[in-house]
Design an enzyme around this catalytic site. Structure first.
Site, PDB file in Angstrom:
ATOM      1  N   GLY A  57      29.397  38.123  29.764  1.00  0.00           N
ATOM      2  CA  GLY A  57      29.640  36.944  28.945  1.00  0.00           C
ATOM      3  C   GLY A  57      31.079  36.847  28.498  1.00  0.00           C
ATOM      4  O   GLY A  57      31.969  37.477  29.085  1.00  0.00           O
ATOM      5  N   HIS A  90      35.567  34.768  35.682  1.00  0.00           N
ATOM      6  CA  HIS A  90      34.121  34.676  35.935  1.00  0.00           C
ATOM      7  C   HIS A  90      33.777  33.361  36.633  1.00  0.00           C
ATOM      8  O   HIS A  90      32.951  33.328  37.550  1.00  0.00           O
ATOM      9  CB  HIS A  90      33.345  34.698  34.606  1.00  0.00           C
ATOM     10  CG  HIS A  90      33.571  35.911  33.765  1.00  0.00           C
ATOM     11  ND1 HIS A  90      34.285  35.867  32.582  1.00  0.00           N
ATOM     12  CD2 HIS A  90      33.153  37.195  33.917  1.00  0.00           C
ATOM     13  CE1 HIS A  90      34.303  37.074  32.044  1.00  0.00           C
ATOM     14  NE2 HIS A  90      33.624  37.902  32.828  1.00  0.00           N
ATOM     15  N   GLN A 111      27.565  51.179  29.649  1.00  0.00           N
ATOM     16  CA  GLN A 111      28.890  51.374  30.224  1.00  0.00           C
ATOM     17  C   GLN A 111      29.976  51.543  29.170  1.00  0.00           C
ATOM     18  O   GLN A 111      31.154  51.595  29.499  1.00  0.00           O
ATOM     19  CB  GLN A 111      29.224  50.254  31.207  1.00  0.00           C
ATOM     20  CG  GLN A 111      29.507  48.892  30.592  1.00  0.00           C
ATOM     21  CD  GLN A 111      29.553  47.801  31.662  1.00  0.00           C
ATOM     22  OE1 GLN A 111      28.556  47.467  32.280  1.00  0.00           O
ATOM     23  NE2 GLN A 111      30.728  47.249  31.898  1.00  0.00           N
ATOM     24  N   GLY A 126      34.961  40.628  40.506  1.00  0.00           N
ATOM     25  CA  GLY A 126      36.381  40.295  40.436  1.00  0.00           C
ATOM     26  C   GLY A 126      37.255  41.486  40.818  1.00  0.00           C
ATOM     27  O   GLY A 126      36.957  42.620  40.448  1.00  0.00           O
ATOM     28  N   LYS A 177      39.963  42.091  39.571  1.00  0.00           N
ATOM     29  CA  LYS A 177      40.535  42.601  38.327  1.00  0.00           C
ATOM     30  C   LYS A 177      39.989  44.005  38.038  1.00  0.00           C
ATOM     31  O   LYS A 177      40.729  44.908  37.661  1.00  0.00           O
ATOM     32  CB  LYS A 177      40.180  41.651  37.182  1.00  0.00           C
ATOM     33  CG  LYS A 177      40.447  42.179  35.789  1.00  0.00           C
ATOM     34  CD  LYS A 177      41.892  42.103  35.454  1.00  0.00           C
ATOM     35  CE  LYS A 177      42.165  42.522  34.027  1.00  0.00           C
ATOM     36  NZ  LYS A 177      41.035  42.882  33.201  1.00  0.00           N
ATOM     37  N   ASP A 178      38.673  44.178  38.185  1.00  0.00           N
ATOM     38  CA  ASP A 178      38.067  45.501  38.042  1.00  0.00           C
ATOM     39  C   ASP A 178      37.954  46.122  39.434  1.00  0.00           C
ATOM     40  O   ASP A 178      36.866  46.216  40.001  1.00  0.00           O
ATOM     41  CB  ASP A 178      36.698  45.370  37.371  1.00  0.00           C
ATOM     42  CG  ASP A 178      36.811  44.784  35.968  1.00  0.00           C
ATOM     43  OD1 ASP A 178      37.512  45.394  35.142  1.00  0.00           O
ATOM     44  OD2 ASP A 178      36.228  43.721  35.715  1.00  0.00           O
ATOM     45  N   GLN A 223      35.663  49.137  39.937  1.00  0.00           N
ATOM     46  CA  GLN A 223      34.259  48.718  39.824  1.00  0.00           C
ATOM     47  C   GLN A 223      33.790  48.048  41.116  1.00  0.00           C
ATOM     48  O   GLN A 223      32.711  48.368  41.639  1.00  0.00           O
ATOM     49  CB  GLN A 223      34.114  47.750  38.649  1.00  0.00           C
ATOM     50  CG  GLN A 223      32.788  47.012  38.612  1.00  0.00           C
ATOM     51  CD  GLN A 223      32.683  46.115  37.389  1.00  0.00           C
ATOM     52  OE1 GLN A 223      32.490  46.605  36.293  1.00  0.00           O
ATOM     53  NE2 GLN A 223      32.824  44.807  37.567  1.00  0.00           N
TER      54      GLN A 223
END
Lengths: 281, 281
Positions: A31, A37, A61, A147, A149-150, A153
Site C-alpha cells: 500500500g 506501484h 518482513q 519493481g 527499485k527492490d 527482492q
C-alpha cells in the site's frame, strides 16, 4: 473495482477466473501507492485480463526494531489510485487472517538473501518470500509484477519461483523516479524537505558510477570509492552499503563485466533508503 | 499409464487436465512401493479423476550420513505395481532437473519439525517440505495423499499447506501392516530375517500402550516406561525415541487426553524404523 478481504473468497474467485480462461496479472504491494506501484498495475492491465493488487503491510518482513507500526497506510487513497490505474480487484486481508495463531512455515532463498540488504535486515527476505508465496497461492496469477527499485527482492522472488517450480511469469519493471530523478518509495513520506534534498545525492552517485562505466572504467574499487565520496559529502547521510555485484548472483565483483547491479543503501535520520542501477557491459 | 520425466510436460498436462475439469489425486513417493503406497493410490483413484504418482528419491531429505545412496530403487517393479493400482501418470524426474545448479530455496515448518524425528534427523523435514511444495506446484493436485506411518511428515505437510494457503486437500491414510502387524516400509528391505522378527516388538509395544490407555491408564510416564521395557527386552534394538505427544502440536504431554500420538523410533543394525499409533480419548 472489487475489494476482497477474505482469503477463501479471493482464492475461489481466482479459480473461477482461471476456469473462464482469464489471465491474472498480480501486483503485490504494502500500500501507500506511488507511481512505481501504479506502473506495475498499468503493465498488468496491458498483459492480463484481470489485474489483482494486494495491499498488505507484511509484519514478517520487518525486524522488531524496524518501522512496521509507523509504515504509512492510506487504504482509501490507495483504492482511488488503484482504480484509476485499472486494477480490477484489491485483495486486502487482515494480519490475523494471513498469520493465524500457530503459523510457522517460512521460505528462504538461502544464498541470494545473504547479500546487500540481507546483511543489515536479517530475516527480511524470508518474510518477503513467505508472504509472496502465500499471495501467489491465494491469487493464482499468470504474471506477477515487481519493481526494480527492490532489485534484490525481485531477484529473490524470481529464484523462488524457479526453484519451487511455480507455474507463473515474473516481470520486473523499471524504477520510477520523481522529476529530479529521486527514486519513488513509500518510505519517502518519512523525509523532511531538507532530508529529501540531501537524499538526491543517491541518484547523483549512481549517475556518476554509470558515467564512469560508460567512460570505460572497469575497476570496481575506483567506482565504489567515487560513490562513497559523493554520498559522504552530505553529512546527514550514513552509508549502509555501496555494492557493485553480479546482477544474477549478487556476488561482489572486482571488474565490471556482463550484467552488473550497482546498489546503494543509506540511512538519513531514521529512514533507510535504497536505490540501484543495472548496467550491461 | 503414462510415464513423464519432464517437469514442464507434467506441469502442462496438469494445467490441461484442470482445464478439462478433471480432479487430480496425487501420491508423492520415493518408490520401492509397498501396500502402504498402493493404498494411497487406490484411495486417489476413488476420489479423483486422474491419479498421479511421483517416484523420486529426494536427496534433500537425507543427511550426509544417511542412506540416500543405498535407498532401495526398483523403477520397473514400481511401474508395474502402480499400474495395477490404477495410477494414470507416473512423474519420475531426475535429480538434476529437480535440483538444478544454483538451487537454494527451502521451506521450513519451524515448530513441528523440531520434535520426534526432527531431533535425530536435522534438516530432514526441511527437505520433505521443500520437495512436496515443488511437486505440488508441478502436479497441481486437488487432493494429495500421505501415509499415517510418517505421522510427523503428514502433520507437517498439512501445516505447510494451511500456512501457505495452498488450494488443495491433504488426506492422511492409515498405516498398512503385514499379516503379523509389522508396519510396511521401504526400509524393511534392509532387515535380515532375524532383525525382521526382532523388530516386531515395535508393534507389540504400541499395542501394550493402547491396551494400557484402554484400561484407563492416563499417566504418560508409566506408559512410556512399559514401552521402553518391552523394546529394551530385545537386545538388537536401540531406542531413538519413545514419545507420547499431542497429535496436533506434537508437544510432549504428561497425561493422556484428546488426540494422542504414540510414536517410536528405533535402530536395528544400521536401519532406522518408526511406527506409531493415534489414540483419541
Amino acid at each position: 473495482m472489487k475489494i476482497i478481504r477474505s482469503i477463501k473468497k479471493m482464492q475461489q474467485l481466482a479459480v473461477q477466473l482461471k476456469k473462464q480462461g482469464k489471465a491474472i496479472g498480480f501486483v503485490p504491494t504494502m500500500g501507500c501507492l506511488h507511481e512505481g506501484h501504479l506502473s506495475l498495475a498499468k503493465q498488468a492491465r496491458l498483459d492480463a485480463d484481470i489485474t489483482v493488487m494486494s495491499i498488505f503491510v507484511n509484519p514478517a518482513q520487518f525486524s522488531p526494531n524496524e518501522d512496521f507500526k509507523k509504515y504509512p497506510r492510506n487504504f482509501k487513497r490507495d483504492c482511488y489510485l488503484a482504480k484509476e490505474s485499472g486494477v480490477d480487484i484489491i485483495f486486502h486481508p487482515s494480519q490475523n487472517l494471513m498469520y493465524p495463531k500457530g503459523f510457522q512455515t517460512y521460505i528462504e532463498v538461502e544464498i541470494l538473501s545473504k547479500y546487500l540488504c540481507g546483511k543489515s535486515r536479517p530475516g527480511h527476505f524470508k518474510g518477503v518470500a513467505t508472504i509472496v508465496m502465500k499471495l501467489f497461492n491465494i491469487v493464482n496469477p499468470d504474471i506477477a509484477y515487481f519493481g526494480q527499485k527492490d532489485a534484490q527482492q525481485a531477484r529473490i522472488i524470481r529464484q523462488m519461483a524457479s526453484d519451487l517450480n511455480m507455474d507463473l511469469k515474473i516481470k520486473t519493471m523499471p524504477i520510477v523516479r520523481e522529476h529530479d530523478g529521486f527514486a519513488m518509495s513509500s518510505r519517502n513520506a518519512y523525509l523532511s524537505p531538507t532530508q529529501r534534498k540531501d537524499a538526491l545525492v543517491l541518484k547523483n552517485a549512481l549517475q556518476k558510477a554509470k558515467d564512469m562505466i560508460n567512460s570505460d572504467e572497469i575497476d570496481v574499487g575506483k567506482i565504489k570509492k567515487q560513490i562513497c565520496r559523493i554520498i559522504n559529502s552530505v553529512p546527514s547521510l550514513k552509508i549502509d552499503y555501496v555494492s557493485v555485484v553480479n546482477a544474477d548472483t549478487l556476488e561482489d565483483i572486482d571488474v565490471i563485466r556482463g550484467r552488473v547491479l550497482i546498489a546503494l543503501a543509506v540511512k538519513i535520520g531514521n529512514t533507510r533508503l535504497i536505490d540501484n542501477a543495472i548496467i550491461k557491459r
